[in-house]
Design a protein around this motif. Sequence first.
Motif, PDB file in Angstrom:
ATOM      1  N   HIS A  79      13.448  44.245  95.593  1.00  0.00           N
ATOM      2  CA  HIS A  79      12.695  43.514  94.259  1.00  0.00           C
ATOM      3  C   HIS A  79      11.843  42.586  94.633  1.00  0.00           C
ATOM      4  N   ASP A  80      10.635  42.485  94.001  1.00  0.00           N
ATOM      5  CA  ASP A  80       9.622  41.577  94.180  1.00  0.00           C
ATOM      6  C   ASP A  80      10.078  40.490  93.177  1.00  0.00           C
ATOM      7  N   LEU A  81      10.213  39.186  93.588  1.00  0.00           N
ATOM      8  CA  LEU A  81      10.471  38.242  92.680  1.00  0.00           C
ATOM      9  C   LEU A  81       9.554  37.776  91.751  1.00  0.00           C
ATOM     10  N   ASP A  82       8.156  38.099  92.100  1.00  0.00           N
ATOM     11  CA  ASP A  82       7.063  37.857  91.147  1.00  0.00           C
ATOM     12  C   ASP A  82       7.065  38.654  90.038  1.00  0.00           C
ATOM     13  N   ALA A  83       7.851  39.897  90.138  1.00  0.00           N
ATOM     14  CA  ALA A  83       8.119  40.709  88.901  1.00  0.00           C
ATOM     15  C   ALA A  83       9.086  40.009  88.039  1.00  0.00           C
ATOM     16  N   ARG A  84       8.902  39.479  87.003  1.00  0.00           N
ATOM     17  CA  ARG A  84       9.986  39.010  86.231  1.00  0.00           C
ATOM     18  C   ARG A  84      10.759  40.073  85.196  1.00  0.00           C
ATOM     19  N   MET A  85      11.827  39.899  85.267  1.00  0.00           N
ATOM     20  CA  MET A  85      12.644  40.798  84.434  1.00  0.00           C
ATOM     21  C   MET A  85      12.096  41.125  82.987  1.00  0.00           C
ATOM     22  N   ARG A  86      12.023  41.959  82.371  1.00  0.00           N
ATOM     23  CA  ARG A  86      11.745  42.252  80.925  1.00  0.00           C
ATOM     24  C   ARG A  86      13.025  42.482  80.147  1.00  0.00           C
ATOM     25  N   VAL A  87      13.171  41.224  79.135  1.00  0.00           N
ATOM     26  CA  VAL A  87      14.367  41.167  78.311  1.00  0.00           C
ATOM     27  C   VAL A  87      13.889  41.100  76.848  1.00  0.00           C
ATOM     28  N   LEU A  88      15.112  41.963  76.404  1.00  0.00           N
ATOM     29  CA  LEU A  88      15.061  42.116  74.981  1.00  0.00           C
ATOM     30  C   LEU A  88      16.210  41.580  74.353  1.00  0.00           C
ATOM     31  N   ILE A  89      16.109  40.558  73.639  1.00  0.00           N
ATOM     32  CA  ILE A  89      17.136  39.669  73.161  1.00  0.00           C
ATOM     33  C   ILE A  89      17.599  40.217  71.428  1.00  0.00           C
ATOM     34  N   ALA A  90      19.075  40.310  71.535  1.00  0.00           N
ATOM     35  CA  ALA A  90      19.464  40.831  70.085  1.00  0.00           C
ATOM     36  C   ALA A  90      20.295  39.665  69.390  1.00  0.00           C
ATOM     37  N   VAL A  91      19.998  39.356  68.270  1.00  0.00           N
ATOM     38  CA  VAL A  91      20.610  38.175  67.702  1.00  0.00           C
ATOM     39  C   VAL A  91      21.112  38.653  66.148  1.00  0.00           C
ATOM     40  N   SER A  92      22.030  37.775  65.658  1.00  0.00           N
ATOM     41  CA  SER A  92      22.352  38.017  64.153  1.00  0.00           C
ATOM     42  C   SER A  92      21.822  36.760  63.249  1.00  0.00           C
ATOM     43  N   LYS A  93      22.754  36.001  63.106  1.00  0.00           N
ATOM     44  CA  LYS A  93      22.358  34.900  62.173  1.00  0.00           C
ATOM     45  C   LYS A  93      22.531  33.501  62.836  1.00  0.00           C
ATOM     46  N   PHE A  94      23.375  33.531  63.912  1.00  0.00           N
ATOM     47  CA  PHE A  94      23.384  32.286  64.571  1.00  0.00           C
ATOM     48  C   PHE A  94      22.409  32.135  66.052  1.00  0.00           C
ATOM     49  N   GLY A  95      21.762  31.119  65.961  1.00  0.00           N
ATOM     50  CA  GLY A  95      20.429  31.133  66.676  1.00  0.00           C
ATOM     51  C   GLY A  95      20.508  30.200  68.254  1.00  0.00           C
ATOM     52  N   HIS A  96      21.907  29.360  68.487  1.00  0.00           N
ATOM     53  CA  HIS A  96      22.044  28.654  69.486  1.00  0.00           C
ATOM     54  C   HIS A  96      21.677  29.358  70.711  1.00  0.00           C
ATOM     55  N   CYS A  97      22.258  30.493  71.044  1.00  0.00           N
ATOM     56  CA  CYS A  97      21.826  31.117  72.284  1.00  0.00           C
ATOM     57  C   CYS A  97      20.644  31.596  72.255  1.00  0.00           C
ATOM     58  N   LEU A  98      20.233  32.106  71.434  1.00  0.00           N
ATOM     59  CA  LEU A  98      18.796  32.579  71.598  1.00  0.00           C
ATOM     60  C   LEU A  98      17.748  31.413  71.784  1.00  0.00           C
TER      61      LEU A  98
END
Length: 279
Positions: A79-98
């Motif tokens: 892996h090339d460390l310059d290529a950042r991992m593409r992340v999709l985040i799922a959340v409901s009503k609690f936003g602290h982790c997001l």
Amino acid sequence: MTELVLRFRAPDRPGIISAIAPLLATHGCDIRGAEVYGDDDTGGFFCRMRLSSPTAGRDALASVIEPVACELSLSWELHDLDARMRVLIAVSKFGHCLVDLIHKCEIGQLPIEIVGVVSNHETMRKTVEWHGLPYHHLPMGEGKAAQEAAFLALIEDTGAQLIVLARYMQILSDDFAAKLLGRCINIHHSFLPSFKGAKPYHQAHARGVKLIGATAHFVTPDLDEGPIIEQDVRRVTHAVTADEMVAIGREIEASVLSRAVRWQAEHRIFQNGNKTVVL
């Protein structure tokens, strides 16, 4: 300088590193860090190397490693460390982790690119869009199958490499979870394997526990049974109410999840049966 990560697993035997290291040196790679683990229970050998090269790019080096990896029966990735991992985040009503993930991404603490946030509620839209991120509202009104089909299409459209369930309070169908094997991390607000399912802090309070915690794990079709990546705990007393446990737990959940996401983005996590090896 090109910064790379070489990671591999193989049947454990002498001579694996001694075969790989000279090959890397011959092609101008400096090994800046290396972690290894031999699992006596399974006979597996795991290795993660951080490489620096002034000459060899990722593709050129991969072509050199390939024949040797075949000889050694390595299952490997580069892996090339310059290529950042593409992340999709799922959340409901609690936003602290997001919010914690977004903040750590913005200050450079997480080597990821957040490609969007998906939710079955509108609760976090203003927060997400304030940070300049796409917000995708996928309500459950048309049923789980239709909602998950739209979710899966969004994963494909965004090119997401990792899906993070940041207190996404929906149970994924077996079929959907199977499609995400190895690339979906969930935060469970309990120290697994104790107190699975709904309201784990209330379950813990009812049992009078003195430690509460959170667990980041890979998602599998078996609810809350996926390989554990990271955990942490806080001490509580008999005087702490269930609602107070929930409040304490939010901090634990955010820190545990962000560590798991960072380790995945840095290519540190190997699945080893129903466990993980983190190097």
